[in-house]
Scaffold this motif. Structure first.
Motif, PDB file in Angstrom:
ATOM      1  N   ARG A  10      -1.916   0.616   9.965  1.00  0.00           N
ATOM      2  CA  ARG A  10      -0.463   0.500  10.048  1.00  0.00           C
ATOM      3  C   ARG A  10       0.145   1.182   8.835  1.00  0.00           C
ATOM      4  NH1 ARG A  10       2.532  -4.779   8.294  1.00  0.00           N
ATOM      5  NH2 ARG A  10       3.780  -3.109   7.370  1.00  0.00           N
ATOM      6  N   PHE A  11       1.477   1.316   8.852  1.00  0.00           N
ATOM      7  CA  PHE A  11       2.192   1.918   7.738  1.00  0.00           C
ATOM      8  C   PHE A  11       2.640   0.845   6.743  1.00  0.00           C
ATOM      9  CE2 PHE A  11       2.531   6.363   8.652  1.00  0.00           C
ATOM     10  CZ  PHE A  11       2.365   6.458  10.022  1.00  0.00           C
ATOM     11  N   PHE A  12       2.611   1.226   5.468  1.00  0.00           N
ATOM     12  CA  PHE A  12       3.036   0.350   4.382  1.00  0.00           C
ATOM     13  C   PHE A  12       4.038   1.111   3.513  1.00  0.00           C
ATOM     14  CE2 PHE A  12      -1.227  -0.819   5.617  1.00  0.00           C
ATOM     15  CZ  PHE A  12      -1.222  -2.209   5.633  1.00  0.00           C
ATOM     16  N   SER A  13       5.210   0.531   3.291  1.00  0.00           N
ATOM     17  CA  SER A  13       6.205   1.112   2.383  1.00  0.00           C
ATOM     18  C   SER A  13       5.920   0.600   0.973  1.00  0.00           C
ATOM     19  CB  SER A  13       7.625   0.730   2.812  1.00  0.00           C
ATOM     20  OG  SER A  13       7.926   1.273   4.075  1.00  0.00           O
ATOM     21  N   ARG A  40      -5.518  -4.868   4.389  1.00  0.00           N
ATOM     22  CA  ARG A  40      -6.856  -5.464   4.397  1.00  0.00           C
ATOM     23  C   ARG A  40      -7.894  -4.365   4.232  1.00  0.00           C
ATOM     24  NH1 ARG A  40      -3.759  -9.075   4.362  1.00  0.00           N
ATOM     25  NH2 ARG A  40      -3.586 -10.886   5.756  1.00  0.00           N
ATOM     26  N   SER A  41      -8.783  -4.543   3.274  1.00  0.00           N
ATOM     27  CA  SER A  41      -9.851  -3.567   3.091  1.00  0.00           C
ATOM     28  C   SER A  41     -10.968  -4.181   2.272  1.00  0.00           C
ATOM     29  CB  SER A  41      -9.338  -2.309   2.387  1.00  0.00           C
ATOM     30  OG  SER A  41     -10.416  -1.404   2.169  1.00  0.00           O
ATOM     31  N   ASP A  42     -12.192  -3.774   2.609  1.00  0.00           N
ATOM     32  CA  ASP A  42     -13.356  -4.159   1.817  1.00  0.00           C
ATOM     33  C   ASP A  42     -13.568  -3.201   0.650  1.00  0.00           C
ATOM     34  OD1 ASP A  42     -13.977  -6.385   3.358  1.00  0.00           O
ATOM     35  OD2 ASP A  42     -15.187  -5.211   4.758  1.00  0.00           O
ATOM     36  N   GLY A  43     -12.619  -2.243   0.478  1.00  0.00           N
ATOM     37  CA  GLY A  43     -12.721  -1.322  -0.653  1.00  0.00           C
ATOM     38  C   GLY A  43     -13.744  -0.230  -0.406  1.00  0.00           C
ATOM     39  N   LEU A  44     -14.608  -0.012  -1.388  1.00  0.00           N
ATOM     40  CA  LEU A  44     -15.640   1.026  -1.315  1.00  0.00           C
ATOM     41  C   LEU A  44     -14.980   2.385  -1.080  1.00  0.00           C
ATOM     42  CD1 LEU A  44     -18.275  -0.956   0.793  1.00  0.00           C
ATOM     43  CD2 LEU A  44     -17.940  -0.936  -1.671  1.00  0.00           C
ATOM     44  N   ASP A  45     -15.344   3.094  -0.013  1.00  0.00           N
ATOM     45  CA  ASP A  45     -14.768   4.430   0.190  1.00  0.00           C
ATOM     46  C   ASP A  45     -13.707   4.410   1.287  1.00  0.00           C
ATOM     47  OD1 ASP A  45     -16.583   3.936   2.219  1.00  0.00           O
ATOM     48  OD2 ASP A  45     -17.342   5.986   2.309  1.00  0.00           O
ATOM     49  N   GLN A  46     -12.848   3.418   1.247  1.00  0.00           N
ATOM     50  CA  GLN A  46     -11.771   3.279   2.229  1.00  0.00           C
ATOM     51  C   GLN A  46     -10.839   4.489   2.205  1.00  0.00           C
ATOM     52  OE1 GLN A  46     -10.644   0.385   4.418  1.00  0.00           O
ATOM     53  NE2 GLN A  46      -9.743   2.294   5.165  1.00  0.00           N
ATOM     54  N   SER A  47     -10.694   5.157   3.348  1.00  0.00           N
ATOM     55  CA  SER A  47      -9.803   6.308   3.453  1.00  0.00           C
ATOM     56  C   SER A  47      -8.384   5.869   3.760  1.00  0.00           C
ATOM     57  CB  SER A  47     -10.288   7.263   4.552  1.00  0.00           C
ATOM     58  OG  SER A  47     -11.512   7.855   4.188  1.00  0.00           O
ATOM     59  N   LEU A  48      -7.417   6.600   3.194  1.00  0.00           N
ATOM     60  CA  LEU A  48      -5.994   6.329   3.362  1.00  0.00           C
ATOM     61  C   LEU A  48      -5.260   7.640   3.606  1.00  0.00           C
ATOM     62  CD1 LEU A  48      -5.615   4.291   0.056  1.00  0.00           C
ATOM     63  CD2 LEU A  48      -5.964   3.259   2.313  1.00  0.00           C
ATOM     64  N   SER A  49      -4.067   7.550   4.164  1.00  0.00           N
ATOM     65  CA  SER A  49      -3.176   8.704   4.239  1.00  0.00           C
ATOM     66  C   SER A  49      -1.894   8.357   3.489  1.00  0.00           C
ATOM     67  CB  SER A  49      -2.850   9.074   5.683  1.00  0.00           C
ATOM     68  OG  SER A  49      -3.983   9.613   6.331  1.00  0.00           O
ATOM     69  N   LEU A  50      -1.544   9.199   2.522  1.00  0.00           N
ATOM     70  CA  LEU A  50      -0.323   9.005   1.746  1.00  0.00           C
ATOM     71  C   LEU A  50       0.732  10.009   2.194  1.00  0.00           C
ATOM     72  CD1 LEU A  50      -1.438   8.380  -1.947  1.00  0.00           C
ATOM     73  CD2 LEU A  50      -0.011   6.873  -0.559  1.00  0.00           C
ATOM     74  N   PHE A  51       1.978   9.545   2.307  1.00  0.00           N
ATOM     75  CA  PHE A  51       3.108  10.400   2.650  1.00  0.00           C
ATOM     76  C   PHE A  51       4.023  10.436   1.428  1.00  0.00           C
ATOM     77  CE2 PHE A  51       1.258   8.955   6.495  1.00  0.00           C
ATOM     78  CZ  PHE A  51       1.452   9.943   7.446  1.00  0.00           C
ATOM     79  N   GLY A 140       8.871   3.040  -9.598  1.00  0.00           N
ATOM     80  CA  GLY A 140      10.020   3.057  -8.706  1.00  0.00           C
ATOM     81  C   GLY A 140       9.950   4.128  -7.640  1.00  0.00           C
ATOM     82  N   ASP A 141       9.146   5.171  -7.848  1.00  0.00           N
ATOM     83  CA  ASP A 141       9.020   6.218  -6.841  1.00  0.00           C
ATOM     84  C   ASP A 141       8.485   5.626  -5.539  1.00  0.00           C
ATOM     85  OD1 ASP A 141       9.863   7.980  -8.734  1.00  0.00           O
ATOM     86  OD2 ASP A 141       7.920   8.959  -9.041  1.00  0.00           O
ATOM     87  N   ARG A 142       9.034   6.103  -4.429  1.00  0.00           N
ATOM     88  CA  ARG A 142       8.700   5.533  -3.123  1.00  0.00           C
ATOM     89  C   ARG A 142       7.749   6.441  -2.349  1.00  0.00           C
ATOM     90  NH1 ARG A 142      14.333   3.641  -0.483  1.00  0.00           N
ATOM     91  NH2 ARG A 142      12.867   2.738   1.029  1.00  0.00           N
ATOM     92  N   VAL A 143       6.778   5.811  -1.677  1.00  0.00           N
ATOM     93  CA  VAL A 143       5.836   6.523  -0.824  1.00  0.00           C
ATOM     94  C   VAL A 143       5.608   5.689   0.438  1.00  0.00           C
ATOM     95  CG1 VAL A 143       4.661   7.525  -2.827  1.00  0.00           C
ATOM     96  CG2 VAL A 143       3.727   5.457  -1.754  1.00  0.00           C
ATOM     97  N   LEU A 144       4.961   6.308   1.390  1.00  0.00           N
ATOM     98  CA  LEU A 144       4.536   5.606   2.594  1.00  0.00           C
ATOM     99  C   LEU A 144       3.031   5.783   2.716  1.00  0.00           C
ATOM    100  CD1 LEU A 144       5.916   4.076   5.002  1.00  0.00           C
ATOM    101  CD2 LEU A 144       5.693   6.209   6.289  1.00  0.00           C
ATOM    102  N   LEU A 145       2.347   4.739   3.107  1.00  0.00           N
ATOM    103  CA  LEU A 145       0.890   4.782   3.209  1.00  0.00           C
ATOM    104  C   LEU A 145       0.464   4.341   4.596  1.00  0.00           C
ATOM    105  CD1 LEU A 145      -1.730   3.617   0.657  1.00  0.00           C
ATOM    106  CD2 LEU A 145      -1.753   2.569   2.913  1.00  0.00           C
ATOM    107  N   LEU A 146      -0.450   5.087   5.190  1.00  0.00           N
ATOM    108  CA  LEU A 146      -1.091   4.676   6.437  1.00  0.00           C
ATOM    109  C   LEU A 146      -2.465   4.136   6.063  1.00  0.00           C
ATOM    110  CD1 LEU A 146      -1.118   4.500   9.524  1.00  0.00           C
ATOM    111  CD2 LEU A 146      -2.014   6.855   9.568  1.00  0.00           C
ATOM    112  N   GLY A 147      -2.632   2.836   6.206  1.00  0.00           N
ATOM    113  CA  GLY A 147      -3.856   2.197   5.742  1.00  0.00           C
ATOM    114  C   GLY A 147      -4.298   1.080   6.657  1.00  0.00           C
ATOM    115  N   PRO A 148      -5.350   0.368   6.257  1.00  0.00           N
ATOM    116  CA  PRO A 148      -5.971  -0.612   7.147  1.00  0.00           C
ATOM    117  C   PRO A 148      -5.281  -1.972   7.144  1.00  0.00           C
ATOM    118  CG  PRO A 148      -7.191  -0.486   5.102  1.00  0.00           C
ATOM    119  CD  PRO A 148      -6.109   0.550   5.005  1.00  0.00           C
ATOM    120  N   ALA A 149      -5.187  -2.552   8.330  1.00  0.00           N
ATOM    121  CA  ALA A 149      -4.754  -3.934   8.480  1.00  0.00           C
ATOM    122  C   ALA A 149      -5.947  -4.825   8.827  1.00  0.00           C
ATOM    123  CB  ALA A 149      -3.696  -4.043   9.571  1.00  0.00           C
ATOM    124  N   VAL A 150      -7.108  -4.207   8.978  1.00  0.00           N
ATOM    125  CA  VAL A 150      -8.362  -4.910   9.259  1.00  0.00           C
ATOM    126  C   VAL A 150      -9.372  -4.480   8.215  1.00  0.00           C
ATOM    127  CG1 VAL A 150     -10.222  -5.249  10.930  1.00  0.00           C
ATOM    128  CG2 VAL A 150      -7.864  -5.004  11.727  1.00  0.00           C
TER     129      VAL A 150
END
Length: 292
Positions: A10-13, A40-51, A140-150
């Motif tokens: 999902r997306f996170f602001s 939600r993430s177990d960490g390690l090499d969790q991939s993310l998408s940053l906007f 204060g800079d704003r970004v959007l992240l597509l990351g894990p909810a599981v």
């Protein structure tokens, strides 16, 4: 703006809450925001998408509705307007007493950016938009992240089988954040042999792990190109192991050569080799996506 996308992502602001220079080539940016309660993430090499926003934008430009059609909506925005999308890995996260995520760290490779004095950086023309953004990032800079909810999701690639008796890791500077997170998470009793490649000796980091890990940093001239990397690993003496597991990540051409080495020359079962191309020499991330 809606932030929901079908699980497990999902997306996170988020907003920047801190920055720290780790060396000439690496910067750590910390993010927080109410949305992270559902991260939600177990960490390690969790991939993310940053906007990320373009210079002059207060926030990244994305479609108003971020549902299942977000990709097409993002693509239809003008190229010089739509948010810069880049793939990264989670370096670390912090949780509150109730187990909710409250902050995450992402490490950026600053290609083409060099320190120019206290609190100031100088970006060369070849510096990409993400490197420029990270070099100038401020609270204060704003970004959007597509990351894990599981927590256990398909964007985590480090998955050693239960019978693993030796973990072998190689990563270039783009894979250093993920590799460091993996090494730090290895439990006591785990034997590990690790090579991490960075442009400058000042980029070397002090890692703490409970594992029986031998960590070799290849920095500056010692790193060399793909052929030097391959020669270094060919010459390496690995501890005896019946069930090794190999994780290699970084420039795709080098990663493929190293995979062939471990499978073809060392006889490691190909099913026990995880290889991830984070980038390809001579191509931007946009060009890689166009190739599918």
């Amino acid at each position: 703006m809606t932030t929901a996308v079908a699980a497990p992502f999902r997306f996170f602001s988020l907003r920047v809450v801190g920055t720290r220079r780790l060396g000439p080539s690496l910067a750590r940016v910390s993010f927080a925001g109410p949305d992270l309660r559902d991260f939600r993430s177990d960490g390690l090499d969790q991939s993310l998408s940053l906007f990320l926003p373009h210079p002059g934008q207060a926030e990244p430009a994305v479609p108003v509705e971020l549902g299942e059609g977000w990709w097409q909506g993002w693509r239809e925005l003008p190229e010089d307007v739509r948010a810069v999308m880049r793939s990264y890995t989670l370096r670390s996260l912090r949780r509150d007493a109730d187990g909710h995520t409250v902050e995450i760290d992402v490490d950026f490779v600053l290609h083409g950016v060099e320190p120019a004095g206290p609190g100031r950086d100088r970006a060369a023309p070849e510096a990409g938009p993400a490197a420029r953004w990270a070099a100038d990032a401020a609270p204060g800079d704003r970004v959007l992240l597509l990351g894990p909810a599981v927590a256990d999701n398909r964007a985590i690639r480090f998955r050693p089988p239960e019978d693993t008796d030796l973990v072998v890791i190689w990563g270039d500077e783009t894979a250093v954040p993920a590799a460091c997170a993996i090494v730090e998470s290895l439990p006591a009793g785990t034997r590990a042999r690790v090579w991490l490649q960075v442009p400058h000796t000042e980029d070397v980091q002090d890692l703490r792990t409970a594992a029986d890990a031998e960590i070799t940093w290849l920095a500056g001239d010692a790193a060399g190109g793909p052929e030097t990397t391959l020669a270094t690993l060919r010459d390496a003496q690995l501890p005896p192991a019946e069930s090794p597991y190999v994780w290699i990540a970084g420039e795709s051409g080098c990663v493929k050569q190293l995979r062939r080495h471990f499978v073809g020359e060392r006889g490691v079962d190909r099913r026990r080799v995880t290889f991830v191309g984070y980038w390809r020499r001579g191509l931007t991330e946009e060009q890689l996506r166009e190739q599918g």
